[in-house]
Design an enzyme around this catalytic site. Structure first.
Site, mmCIF file in Angstrom:
data_model
loop_
_atom_site.group_PDB
_atom_site.id
_atom_site.type_symbol
_atom_site.label_atom_id
_atom_site.label_comp_id
_atom_site.label_asym_id
_atom_site.label_seq_id
_atom_site.Cartn_x
_atom_site.Cartn_y
_atom_site.Cartn_z
ATOM 1 N N ARG A 1 0.856 -1.193 0.000
ATOM 2 C CA ARG A 1 0.000 0.000 0.000
ATOM 3 C C ARG A 1 0.885 1.234 0.000
ATOM 4 N NH1 ARG A 1 -1.240 1.644 4.559
ATOM 5 N NH2 ARG A 1 -2.059 -0.270 5.463
ATOM 6 N N TYR B 1 -16.799 17.287 -15.060
ATOM 7 C CA TYR B 1 -17.049 15.866 -15.291
ATOM 8 C C TYR B 1 -18.046 15.393 -14.220
ATOM 9 C CZ TYR B 1 -16.285 10.853 -15.337
ATOM 10 O OH TYR B 1 -16.478 9.498 -15.384
ATOM 11 N N ASP C 1 -7.621 19.175 -14.192
ATOM 12 C CA ASP C 1 -7.894 17.823 -14.679
ATOM 13 C C ASP C 1 -7.440 17.794 -16.140
ATOM 14 O OD1 ASP C 1 -9.048 15.545 -15.844
ATOM 15 O OD2 ASP C 1 -10.744 15.555 -14.453
ATOM 16 N N LYS D 1 -8.335 6.887 -19.456
ATOM 17 C CA LYS D 1 -8.614 7.463 -20.767
ATOM 18 C C LYS D 1 -7.343 7.452 -21.626
ATOM 19 C CE LYS D 1 -12.484 8.039 -18.597
ATOM 20 N NZ LYS D 1 -12.863 9.268 -17.942
HETATM 21 C C1 LIG Z 1 -13.284 9.594 -16.551
HETATM 22 C C2 LIG Z 1 -12.948 10.923 -15.977
HETATM 23 C C3 LIG Z 1 -12.744 11.103 -14.589
HETATM 24 C C4 LIG Z 1 -12.949 9.990 -13.592
HETATM 25 O O1 LIG Z 1 -12.024 8.977 -13.724
HETATM 26 P P1 LIG Z 1 -12.307 7.421 -13.408
HETATM 27 O O2 LIG Z 1 -11.046 6.765 -13.804
HETATM 28 O O3 LIG Z 1 -13.508 7.012 -14.201
HETATM 29 O O4 LIG Z 1 -12.584 7.342 -11.933
HETATM 30 C C5 LIG Z 1 -12.371 12.358 -14.153
HETATM 31 N N1 LIG Z 1 -12.235 13.397 -15.004
HETATM 32 C C6 LIG Z 1 -12.438 13.270 -16.323
HETATM 33 C C7 LIG Z 1 -12.275 14.455 -17.215
HETATM 34 C C8 LIG Z 1 -12.799 12.033 -16.863
HETATM 35 O O5 LIG Z 1 -13.022 11.922 -18.180
#
Ligand SMILES: *Cc1c(COP(=O)(O)O)cnc(C)c1O
Length: 390
Positions: free
Chosen positions: A55, A108, A181, A206
């Site tokens: 961890r 998001y 982000d 992503k």
């Molecule tokens: C998918 C996404 C998230 C969340 O991420 P997860 O891996 O699904 O928890 C946060 N911000 C953006 C812009 C995203 O596309």
């Protein structure tokens, strides 16, 4: 390559070499999947390389975290079990009950849910502001109380652009940190820390992972004191990425540059095709001159990314029809993988904001343009739009 040398190298070289040197014992070129929870100590407290319990740290994760930090031009990277796990750890590391946040008015959905439904009962307050409107962000900041200004750029699905450099100085003047982000742009197209941001957030699910085969998240920071707080909470809260997930994410990361260039090439062709199509009423892409964020995007992004949104002339039924009829574009949520995806935000990713200020147009379609042969993508859209216009 030594790590010191690597960190000064170009993007693709860092993507491939940063964070790991071939294993001294075996020469393994790729970080092994260290499927171990614990580590033998050489006498009490005699840790080998600082590893004690997985961890706290695991070598497969260490390699990924080093690579992420090098690509985002930060001091330290942290890998988590999902993007939202990264965000939760960030919130609880850098805020406390009673603090205030400014968030995108088109955040998001999962980020909004985390802050609004988990953060607010815990004691946070938030004010939404359009990331593209500097005056709105300034007005939403409460100097002294606002601890984080949280930005996405480009936003989802309308691809609004926030000016990172300007927003960073606004946040800093008020004693707050700027969180960006960077999921949609990826570090290949945009490096927020170099523009003054304090923390970069990723859903590595992503573009960073890039193959739609693993869920993960990351934080990268440039300040060592902030890094220490996040590192403490990563271990104390425990939402870490496991070694198998780190391996997959790191494997994806190595080809980020070549994938992003192809995503952008294909997206540009799709945009050109849609712009000329009679059944398309509007194409939304930051690379278009008429996009309101085009000038800022040109300054802070290398290219404009693989997400394209557009509206069709025949209303919601038409949009749903196009989504149903596409074949090379797979109907599905998420984005950033090698395969092209199509979705109807109003009924899918953004269904939960129907009836609120965040509602998106019913005739809107979002594409995550993949890296298939461009002609096949264009032919698929042609076919889907034709059929949808009956
Ligand atoms: C998918 C996404 C998230 C969340 O991420 P997860 O891996 O699904 O928890 C946060 N911000 C953006 C812009 C995203 O596309």
């Amino acid at each position: 390559m030594t790590q010191e040398h690597t960190n000064k190298a170009g993007f693709e070289t860092r993507a491939i070499h940063a964070g790991y040197e071939p294993d001294p014992m075996t020469g393994a070129v790729i970080p092994p999947i260290y499927a171990t929870s614990t580590y033998k100590q050489d006498g009490v407290g005699g840790l080998r390389g600082g590893y004690e319990y997985s961890r706290s740290a695991n070598p497969t994760r260490t390699a990924l975290e080093g690579a992420l930090a090098a690509l985002e031009e930060g001091e330290r990277g942290f890998a988590f079990a999902s993007g939202l796990a990264a965000e939760d750890t960030l919130l609880r590391s850098l805020t406390k009950p009673g603090d205030h946040l400014v968030i995108p008015d088109d955040a998001y959905g999962g980020t909004f849910r985390l802050i609004d439904k988990v953060g607010v009962p815990w004691g946070l307050e938030h004010s939404p502001a359009a990331v593209s409107d500097v005056d709105a962000v300034r007005a939403a900041i409460q100097p002294g109380r606002t601890k984080l200004v949280w930005v996405e750029t480009p936003t989802n699905p309308l691809l609004n652009i926030g000016d990172i450099e300007t927003l960073a100085s606004l946040a800093h003047d008020a004693g707050a940190l700027l969180v960006v982000d960077n999921t949609f742009a990826s570090p290949y197209l945009q490096t927020p820390l170099a523009l003054g941001a304090d923390v970069v957030v990723h859903s590595t699910t992503k573009y960073v992972g890039g193959h739609s085969d693993v869920v993960g998240g990351a934080l990268v920071v440039r300040d060592l004191e902030v890094a220490e707080r996040i590192g403490f909470h990563q271990n104390a809260m425990g939402a870490v990425a496991g070694p198998f997930d780190c391996f997959l994410t790191h494997r994806g990361l190595k080809t980020l540059g070549v994938r992003m260039d192809r995503h952008c090439d294909n997206a540009e062709q799709v945009v050109e095709f849609l712009t000329r199509h009679p059944q398309v009423s509007e194409v939304i892409y930051p690379g278009l001159d008429e996009h309101p964020g085009h000038a800022v995007a040109s300054r802070q992004m290398k290219r404009y990314g693989g997400i394209v949104s557009f509206r069709v002339t025949g209303g919601e039924e038409h949009a749903l029809d196009v989504c149903a009829r596409a074949e090379v574009f797979t109907l599905g949520e998420s984005l950033g993988g090698v395969e092209s995806l199509i979705e109807h935000p109003g009924r899918m990713t953004h269904a939960s904001v129907a009836g609120t200020d965040l509602e998106v147009p019913a005739d809107l379609i979002r594409l995550s343009v993949g890296i298939e042969t461009a002609d096949d993508l264009l032919a698929d859209l042609e076919h889907a739009l034709e059929a949808g216009s009956r």
